[in-house]
Design a protein around this motif. Structure first.
Motif, mmCIF file in Angstrom:
data_model
loop_
_atom_site.group_PDB
_atom_site.id
_atom_site.type_symbol
_atom_site.label_atom_id
_atom_site.label_comp_id
_atom_site.label_asym_id
_atom_site.label_seq_id
_atom_site.Cartn_x
_atom_site.Cartn_y
_atom_site.Cartn_z
ATOM 1 N N SER A 1 -44.787 31.833 61.208
ATOM 2 C CA SER A 1 -45.882 32.715 60.775
ATOM 3 C C SER A 1 -46.412 32.276 59.407
ATOM 4 O O SER A 1 -47.620 32.314 59.162
ATOM 5 N N LYS B 1 -50.249 29.502 67.858
ATOM 6 C CA LYS B 1 -49.318 30.587 68.156
ATOM 7 C C LYS B 1 -48.940 30.586 69.636
ATOM 8 O O LYS B 1 -47.777 30.787 69.995
ATOM 9 N N ASN C 1 -41.612 33.194 66.811
ATOM 10 C CA ASN C 1 -41.698 32.767 65.410
ATOM 11 C C ASN C 1 -40.647 31.680 65.187
ATOM 12 O O ASN C 1 -39.580 31.925 64.628
#
Length: 152
Positions: A74, A46, A52
């Motif tokens: 995600s 991440k 995203n």
């Protein structure tokens, strides 16, 4: 005149050195991405992305037509986390072709993918990255996937 030529050569060499340094930093970012991927470290994955990001894969269906599939980062992170720990997977990068222009980079990385010790498929990853605060972040990733024409 000699001084001007020396100044130009020196300036060009500094630009090449900066690009080499950035190319190495991009390569390191991608290597770190796959180390985190193999460890199923979704927190690290991440951090390496800017938001995203969109992921895309290009495959060929049974009819021989190109198919583009898209997924959200995600969802990718959730799927990585859900792989049972007893299963092994490895994406072996075969090469790096990195292009840098200022704060943007593209990295082309041919690969082989192995699952539970068996060859699954091969292809190429194309990463797009942005440099923010001296750190390279992935902003887009598209890959190809095939079983034929692989180096294995």
């Amino acid at each position: 005149m000699k001084k001007l030529i020396l100044l130009i050569v020196f300036s060009l060499s500094l630009g090449i050195q900066a690009q080499d340094t950035d190319s190495e930093a991009v390569k390191t970012t991608i290597i770190n991405f796959f180390e985190a991927f193999h460890k199923q470290d979704t927190t690290a994955l991440k951090i390496m992305a800017k938001g995203n990001i969109k992921l895309q894969s290009i495959t060929v269906n049974k009819e021989g037509k190109s198919v583009l599939t898209e997924s959200e980062y995600s969802q990718f992170l959730k799927s990585i986390a859900s792989i049972p720990k007893e299963n092994t997977f490895e994406e072996k990068l075969l090469d790096f072709n990195i292009q840098v222009d200022g704060n943007m980079s593209n990295a082309w990385t041919p690969y082989e993918f192995w699952y539970n010790g068996n060859f699954s498929h091969c292809g190429v990853n194309s990463f797009q990255l942005i440099k923010e605060d001296e750190e390279w972040k992935i902003i887009y990733l598209v890959d190809t996937r095939r079983r034929e024409g692989c180096l294995k």
